[in-house]
Structures are given as structure tokens and as C-alpha cells.
Motif scaffolding. Sequence first.
Motif, mmCIF file in Angstrom:
data_model
loop_
_atom_site.group_PDB
_atom_site.id
_atom_site.type_symbol
_atom_site.label_atom_id
_atom_site.label_comp_id
_atom_site.label_asym_id
_atom_site.label_seq_id
_atom_site.Cartn_x
_atom_site.Cartn_y
_atom_site.Cartn_z
ATOM 1 N N LEU A 1 0.926 -2.415 -11.408
ATOM 2 C CA LEU A 1 -0.172 -1.445 -11.416
ATOM 3 C C LEU A 1 -0.454 -0.923 -10.012
ATOM 4 O O LEU A 1 -0.747 0.274 -9.830
ATOM 5 N N ALA A 2 -0.354 -1.799 -9.027
ATOM 6 C CA ALA A 2 -0.551 -1.354 -7.648
ATOM 7 C C ALA A 2 0.543 -0.381 -7.223
ATOM 8 O O ALA A 2 0.284 0.607 -6.525
ATOM 9 N N ALA A 3 1.782 -0.638 -7.655
ATOM 10 C CA ALA A 3 2.887 0.267 -7.325
ATOM 11 C C ALA A 3 2.694 1.630 -7.987
ATOM 12 O O ALA A 3 2.946 2.677 -7.370
ATOM 13 N N TYR A 4 2.240 1.642 -9.243
ATOM 14 C CA TYR A 4 1.937 2.913 -9.909
ATOM 15 C C TYR A 4 0.852 3.672 -9.144
ATOM 16 O O TYR A 4 0.948 4.891 -8.947
ATOM 17 N N ARG A 5 -0.171 2.973 -8.751
ATOM 18 C CA ARG A 5 -1.281 3.621 -8.052
ATOM 19 C C ARG A 5 -0.809 4.237 -6.737
ATOM 20 O O ARG A 5 -1.166 5.391 -6.418
ATOM 21 N N VAL A 6 -0.013 3.513 -5.982
ATOM 22 C CA VAL A 6 0.489 4.048 -4.714
ATOM 23 C C VAL A 6 1.363 5.277 -4.949
ATOM 24 O O VAL A 6 1.213 6.307 -4.269
ATOM 25 N N GLY B 1 7.170 0.448 4.483
ATOM 26 C CA GLY B 1 7.038 -0.961 4.815
ATOM 27 C C GLY B 1 7.226 -1.872 3.625
ATOM 28 O O GLY B 1 7.417 -3.078 3.794
ATOM 29 N N ASN B 2 7.131 -1.331 2.394
ATOM 30 C CA ASN B 2 7.432 -2.059 1.152
ATOM 31 C C ASN B 2 6.618 -3.336 1.009
ATOM 32 O O ASN B 2 7.145 -4.382 0.615
ATOM 33 N N MET B 3 5.335 -3.254 1.321
ATOM 34 C CA MET B 3 4.468 -4.422 1.188
ATOM 35 C C MET B 3 3.865 -4.445 -0.214
ATOM 36 O O MET B 3 3.174 -3.503 -0.602
ATOM 37 N N ILE C 1 6.147 1.166 -3.693
ATOM 38 C CA ILE C 1 6.157 2.258 -4.658
ATOM 39 C C ILE C 1 6.864 1.819 -5.934
ATOM 40 O O ILE C 1 7.643 0.864 -5.924
ATOM 41 N N ALA C 2 6.612 2.535 -7.025
ATOM 42 C CA ALA C 2 7.195 2.161 -8.313
ATOM 43 C C ALA C 2 8.726 2.237 -8.322
ATOM 44 O O ALA C 2 9.374 1.333 -8.871
ATOM 45 N N PRO C 3 9.364 3.283 -7.748
ATOM 46 C CA PRO C 3 10.835 3.292 -7.745
ATOM 47 C C PRO C 3 11.438 2.091 -7.019
ATOM 48 O O PRO C 3 12.479 1.576 -7.439
#
Length: 282
Positions: free
Chosen positions: A62-67, A225-227, A233-235
Motif C-alpha cells: 500500500l505504501a508503494a502504491y501511494r508513492v 533510494g528504494n526505501m 515504488i510499485a514497479p
Amino acid sequence: MKGSAPKAPKSRNVLPGFGLSLGFTLLYLSLIVLIPLAGVFIRTTELSWTEFWNTVTTVRVLAAYRVSFLTAFAAALVNVVFGLIVAWVLVRYRFPGKKLLDALVDLPFALPTAVAGIALTAIYAPNGLIGSALAPLGIKTAYSPVGITIALIFIGIPFVVRTVQPVLQDLEKDVEEAAVMLGARRWRTFRRIIFPELLPAILTGFALAFARGIGEYGSVVFISGNMPLKTEIAPLLIMTKLEQHDNAGATAIALVLLVLSFALLLLINFLQWRVNRRTEAV
């Protein structure tokens, strides 16, 4: 027969008839678009509904979708404003180096996304040319959502410029001159005459830039930074699942991304259709 008019010669199209052309079109779209997308749905059926729901609703996903969605939306909004300005300058003014500037607009199309990501990271990193100047002000660009947005702005601005530019070129200046002669100020002329004509193209450019930003990977993966829970990110999360050989989990995340993107694009296309109808009615 006496008095009968001669039959007009039957017009011949350069391209094949409608039936053959439609058949080629449907076959091409099926092979390139529909069948690969259908594969995402089919692969997801390997998961039960509970497994699917647990996969796509974890805190990290969900955090990745939001970003992904927020940064793509913000970048598309910025590109609408500055892309319109760039298109206006390229169409309405003559100046030295105009052709060079026009060619530079297409550079993000030709530049490999990985190269763009490395270049942006080198500039906006804390020890980079711009990042070192912003760091004392407390502004963090690289390795933050701001850096992701900057990368998506770089990637997406050609979509807005190249969509708005042809419409600006086709606009008749006589109407603008008539409005000025009748006493309308520049802002009112733009708001009441020019902007309604540009709005469908602006919405199209926004949709294209937004869609590209959601799925962008190469230019973002370096500067983000992929934290997890912060700048992932989702991808990238989909790639992580694939590297872990969790193909079903990767396709589940991709399916949600696909459905949400498609729904938002449908909404934008609906708004564009409403604007076109209102413009034609006027």
C-alpha cells in the motif's frame, strides 16, 4: 435507358477495405495489448481470494502504491503548467536557438531511462551540484519522494508539450485580435478564448504523463533510494517479487496497478469527452 444519369465511378481507398483493416487492427491489438494483459489476470487466478487480498493489502504494498500514484500525479500537474508554457513559447515566439530547444523537448524520449536516472541522481544527490546547494536549506531531493517527482517530471514533460503544441499552432489568431480590439485584457482573452480550446489537449497530455509516471522504473530506481514504506515504488516491488520467484504475488500487485491506472485513465477520458462536448456546443 433514355434520360438515366451516368453512374458515378466507385471511389477506391488507398488502404484495404473496412473489414480487412478492422481485422488487422483487432489482431494487432490482441497480440500486443489484450493477450499480455489477459495473462496478468490468468496468472493471478493461481492465488485464492484470501491470498490475493493479503498480498495486495500489506503495509509495504500500500505504501508503494501511494508513492507511485502521488508522485506521478504531482509530476503530471507540474508538467501541465510548464509544458503549456514551453509549448506557448515554441509556437508564439521567434528567437535564436528555437529549433535546438524544440529538439531538446524530445530528449527524454530518446534517452535511456537508466541514463536519465543516473544523471538526475548525480545532480540532486546531497553531494551533487544542485543537491549540495539545497541541503543547507533543509531541502532533500534525492532519495525522497521529491526526487521521484523530479525524475517523473523529466520523463513526462514531452507528452504535454507535444500534445498541446499542434493545437496551439492551429488556433486562429483573428479571434484573439478581435477580443483585444473589443477591450478584453490578456488574461481574460486567454481564459475565455484560448484555454477552452487547449483544455482537451491539456487533459490528454496530463493522462499520458500520469500513465507514464505510474509505470516508470528505470529513471526512478536510482534517485528514489528504494526505501520500503518511504520511497519504494510499485514497479520496483513487482521486480522484487519476481526476483524472489513469487510470480503470482508480482502479478497480483501488477493487476491492482493495472486496474487503478485504467480506472483513472477512463475518468480522465470522460472529463475530456465532457469538455469536447461543451466546446462543440458553444
